[in-house]
Write a protein that holds these residues in place. Structure first.
Motif, PDB file in Angstrom:
ATOM      1  N   ALA A  78       0.716  -1.093   0.024  1.00 16.22           N
ATOM      2  CA  ALA A  78      -0.059  -0.055   0.091  1.00 16.22           C
ATOM      3  C   ALA A  78       0.672   1.298  -0.187  1.00 16.22           C
ATOM      4  O   ALA A  78       0.520   2.265  -0.748  1.00 16.22           O
ATOM      5  N   HIS A  79       1.875   1.266   0.914  1.00 14.47           N
ATOM      6  CA  HIS A  79       2.760   2.463   0.825  1.00 14.47           C
ATOM      7  C   HIS A  79       3.591   2.863  -0.650  1.00 14.47           C
ATOM      8  O   HIS A  79       3.821   3.824  -0.904  1.00 14.47           O
ATOM      9  N   ALA A  80       3.743   1.546  -1.063  1.00 12.10           N
ATOM     10  CA  ALA A  80       4.637   1.690  -2.514  1.00 12.10           C
ATOM     11  C   ALA A  80       3.897   2.167  -3.507  1.00 12.10           C
ATOM     12  O   ALA A  80       4.290   2.910  -4.062  1.00 12.10           O
ATOM     13  N   VAL A  81       2.579   1.443  -3.732  1.00 12.41           N
ATOM     14  CA  VAL A  81       2.043   1.851  -5.046  1.00 12.41           C
ATOM     15  C   VAL A  81       1.388   3.141  -4.734  1.00 12.41           C
ATOM     16  O   VAL A  81       1.145   3.793  -5.863  1.00 12.41           O
ATOM     17  N   SER A  82       0.898   3.392  -3.628  1.00 17.31           N
ATOM     18  CA  SER A  82       0.429   4.895  -3.550  1.00 17.31           C
ATOM     19  C   SER A  82       1.193   5.954  -3.753  1.00 17.31           C
ATOM     20  O   SER A  82       0.845   6.967  -4.255  1.00 17.31           O
ATOM     21  N   ARG A  83       2.519   5.921  -3.216  1.00 11.52           N
ATOM     22  CA  ARG A  83       3.494   6.862  -3.697  1.00 11.52           C
ATOM     23  C   ARG A  83       3.794   6.875  -5.333  1.00 11.52           C
ATOM     24  O   ARG A  83       3.967   7.595  -5.907  1.00 11.52           O
ATOM     25  N   GLY A  84       3.777   5.632  -5.833  1.00 11.26           N
ATOM     26  CA  GLY A  84       3.767   5.625  -7.336  1.00 11.26           C
ATOM     27  C   GLY A  84       2.690   6.065  -8.032  1.00 11.26           C
ATOM     28  O   GLY A  84       3.138   6.926  -9.078  1.00 11.26           O
ATOM     29  N   ALA A  85       1.401   5.972  -7.397  1.00  7.89           N
ATOM     30  CA  ALA A  85       0.479   6.606  -7.959  1.00  7.89           C
ATOM     31  C   ALA A  85       0.404   8.274  -8.077  1.00  7.89           C
ATOM     32  O   ALA A  85       0.489   9.110  -8.796  1.00  7.89           O
TER      33      ALA A  85
ATOM     34  N   MET B 250       7.901   3.332 -11.441  1.00 13.63           N
ATOM     35  CA  MET B 250       6.690   2.489 -11.488  1.00 13.63           C
ATOM     36  C   MET B 250       7.062   1.041 -11.161  1.00 13.63           C
ATOM     37  O   MET B 250       6.401   0.478 -10.523  1.00 13.63           O
ATOM     38  N   LEU B 251       8.222   0.556 -11.384  1.00 14.53           N
ATOM     39  CA  LEU B 251       8.550  -0.683 -11.271  1.00 14.53           C
ATOM     40  C   LEU B 251       8.706  -0.813  -9.771  1.00 14.53           C
ATOM     41  O   LEU B 251       8.459  -1.965  -9.193  1.00 14.53           O
ATOM     42  N   LEU B 252       9.540   0.106  -9.139  1.00 14.73           N
ATOM     43  CA  LEU B 252       9.578   0.140  -7.809  1.00 14.73           C
ATOM     44  C   LEU B 252       8.263   0.292  -7.071  1.00 14.73           C
ATOM     45  O   LEU B 252       8.026  -0.508  -5.764  1.00 14.73           O
ATOM     46  N   ALA B 253       7.375   0.792  -7.364  1.00 12.68           N
ATOM     47  CA  ALA B 253       6.037   0.832  -6.839  1.00 12.68           C
ATOM     48  C   ALA B 253       5.525  -0.296  -6.830  1.00 12.68           C
ATOM     49  O   ALA B 253       4.581  -0.870  -5.864  1.00 12.68           O
ATOM     50  N   LEU B 254       5.279  -0.881  -8.117  1.00 15.03           N
ATOM     51  CA  LEU B 254       4.585  -2.054  -8.192  1.00 15.03           C
ATOM     52  C   LEU B 254       5.227  -3.759  -7.833  1.00 15.03           C
ATOM     53  O   LEU B 254       4.624  -4.447  -7.521  1.00 15.03           O
ATOM     54  N   ALA B 255       6.406  -3.424  -7.603  1.00 18.80           N
ATOM     55  CA  ALA B 255       7.307  -4.620  -7.030  1.00 18.80           C
ATOM     56  C   ALA B 255       6.624  -5.503  -5.562  1.00 18.80           C
ATOM     57  O   ALA B 255       6.812  -6.736  -5.864  1.00 18.80           O
ATOM     58  N   PRO B 256       6.176  -4.788  -4.650  1.00 14.97           N
ATOM     59  CA  PRO B 256       5.743  -5.291  -3.605  1.00 14.97           C
ATOM     60  C   PRO B 256       4.572  -6.262  -3.907  1.00 14.97           C
ATOM     61  O   PRO B 256       4.146  -7.056  -3.305  1.00 14.97           O
ATOM     62  N   LEU B 257       3.892  -5.660  -5.012  1.00 13.92           N
ATOM     63  CA  LEU B 257       2.574  -6.806  -5.346  1.00 13.92           C
ATOM     64  C   LEU B 257       2.880  -8.203  -5.685  1.00 13.92           C
ATOM     65  O   LEU B 257       1.885  -8.871  -5.370  1.00 13.92           O
ATOM     66  N   ALA B 258       4.033  -8.544  -5.743  1.00 12.54           N
ATOM     67  CA  ALA B 258       4.629  -9.780  -6.074  1.00 12.54           C
ATOM     68  C   ALA B 258       4.380 -10.416  -4.687  1.00 12.54           C
ATOM     69  O   ALA B 258       4.353 -11.849  -4.931  1.00 12.54           O
ATOM     70  N   LEU B 259       4.314 -10.147  -3.699  1.00 13.56           N
ATOM     71  CA  LEU B 259       4.231 -10.792  -2.436  1.00 13.56           C
ATOM     72  C   LEU B 259       2.758 -11.376  -2.171  1.00 13.56           C
ATOM     73  O   LEU B 259       2.420 -11.872  -1.115  1.00 13.56           O
ATOM     74  N   LEU B 260       1.779 -10.391  -2.851  1.00 11.14           N
ATOM     75  CA  LEU B 260       0.435 -10.793  -2.584  1.00 11.14           C
ATOM     76  C   LEU B 260      -0.301 -11.535  -3.729  1.00 11.14           C
ATOM     77  O   LEU B 260       0.271 -11.792  -4.849  1.00 11.14           O
ATOM     78  N   PRO B 261      -1.422 -12.468  -3.156  1.00 13.69           N
ATOM     79  CA  PRO B 261      -2.129 -13.133  -4.038  1.00 13.69           C
ATOM     80  C   PRO B 261      -2.762 -12.380  -5.249  1.00 13.69           C
ATOM     81  O   PRO B 261      -3.211 -11.110  -5.210  1.00 13.69           O
ATOM     82  N   GLY B 262      -2.741 -12.944  -6.633  1.00 10.22           N
ATOM     83  CA  GLY B 262      -3.250 -12.321  -7.805  1.00 10.22           C
ATOM     84  C   GLY B 262      -4.530 -11.476  -7.635  1.00 10.22           C
ATOM     85  O   GLY B 262      -4.462 -10.447  -7.994  1.00 10.22           O
ATOM     86  N   ARG B 263      -5.502 -12.045  -6.726  1.00 12.53           N
ATOM     87  CA  ARG B 263      -6.891 -11.548  -6.642  1.00 12.53           C
ATOM     88  C   ARG B 263      -6.738  -9.997  -5.931  1.00 12.53           C
ATOM     89  O   ARG B 263      -7.571  -9.068  -6.274  1.00 12.53           O
ATOM     90  N   LEU B 264      -5.688  -9.962  -5.190  1.00 15.52           N
ATOM     91  CA  LEU B 264      -5.495  -8.646  -4.238  1.00 15.52           C
ATOM     92  C   LEU B 264      -5.064  -7.428  -5.396  1.00 15.52           C
ATOM     93  O   LEU B 264      -4.998  -6.346  -4.927  1.00 15.52           O
ATOM     94  N   TRP B 265      -4.601  -7.916  -6.566  1.00 15.25           N
ATOM     95  CA  TRP B 265      -4.177  -7.087  -7.389  1.00 15.25           C
ATOM     96  C   TRP B 265      -5.009  -6.072  -7.832  1.00 15.25           C
ATOM     97  O   TRP B 265      -4.617  -4.953  -8.630  1.00 15.25           O
ATOM     98  N   TRP B 266      -6.250  -6.446  -7.649  1.00 20.39           N
ATOM     99  CA  TRP B 266      -7.312  -5.425  -8.299  1.00 20.39           C
ATOM    100  C   TRP B 266      -7.133  -4.259  -7.271  1.00 20.39           C
ATOM    101  O   TRP B 266      -7.782  -3.049  -7.884  1.00 20.39           O
TER     102      TRP B 266
END
Length: 269
Positions: free
Chosen positions: A166-173, A206-222
């Motif tokens: 959440a902290h990474a992707v929100s800062r990417g946005a 954007m890659l730095l922002a999205l990278a932590p999503l790899a830790l989460l199950p795919g459905r949470l990528w929504w």
């Protein structure tokens, strides 16, 4: 590499209260380049928030652990983004012209719109993160079944991974606004960052922002789709009301996108 190290150093110094030692050599361009590493600062802040939540859950209830985690981020960043969110609420809520909106946002005093916005924002983040503990409990069947798609991630670390993401992707946005909107004023706290973020630096951010999503199950990528909608709406509002972004707008975008991610993930668990 020296230039990039100075840029990263500038990003941490600008966006947090971590007392790093001063560098022997510093250039004005370092702060301009630092916007690339805004999501990486999100990793740092998110890691601290996740660690405090995980440790707090060992001795407290999820609600208290969530509050401690939120307090840790406020201390680490000096409430930098929350202050921007409050200023944006005051300006956009109380100003009817561009000039009046900008004047209100420059005022250091907090008004009714800012105070109400902060209470709602912090309250929702506090409760959303606390609710994740129950919603993400492995082995309780239903929507939580098969929750981990990352084999190296221990079951108890799902919620910390969500906090980090959440902290990474929100800062990417938030920092993506530098790629699509002009800076809306001649001076301001975000003026040193106002160079358009383009090309390789935008890709890296954007890659730095999205990278932590790899830790989460795919459905949470929504949750990323929800952030995209929130970011698009806020960018439209910023352009329509003041013709671009300010530092307060960047802070507000980060706060809103972080909350949107938590609420979306909570609904998906």
């Amino acid at each position: 590499m020296r230039n990039e190290f100075r840029a990263l150093h500038s990003a941490v110094m600008f966006f947090t209260r971590i007392p790093l030692p001063s560098l022997a050599h510093h250039e004005d361009a370092d702060l301009q380049r630092s916007s690339t590493y805004f999501p990486l600062v999100g990793w740092l802040v998110g890691a601290v928030a996740a660690a405090v939540w995980w440790a707090g859950l060992e001795v407290w209830t999820p609600a208290v652990a969530s509050g401690a985690s939120l307090a840790a981020t406020l201390l680490l960043t000096g409430a930098f983004h929350e202050d921007g969110f409050a200023d944006m609420c005051d300006g956009f809520g109380g100003g009817h012209t561009r000039e009046r909106v900008m004047e209100i946002m420059r005022d250091s005093r907090i008004g009714a719109f800012g105070a109400i916005g902060l209470v709602v924002m912090l309250g929702l983040k506090w409760h959303a993160v606390a609710a994740l503990a129950g919603a993400a409990r492995p082995g309780d069947g239903g929507a939580a079944a098969g929750w981990s798609a990352f084999p190296a991630l221990p079951p108890g670390l799902l919620v910390p991974a969500i906090i980090l993401a959440a902290h990474a992707v929100s800062r990417g946005a938030a920092i993506s606004l530098l790629a699509t909107l002009p800076y809306a004023q001649e001076t301001g706290k975000a003026k040193p960052l106002s160079t358009r973020l383009r090309g390789g630096r935008l890709v890296v951010a954007m890659l730095l922002a999205l990278a932590p999503l790899a830790l989460l199950p795919g459905r949470l990528w929504w949750g990323l789709a929800a952030i995209g909608l929130a970011r698009t709406w806020m960018a439209w509002r910023f352009r329509r009301r003041i013709g671009g972004y300010t530092g307060d707008c960047l802070g507000a975008a980060q706060q809103v996108c972080e909350l949107v991610f938590y609420l979306t993930v909570l609904a998906l668990l």
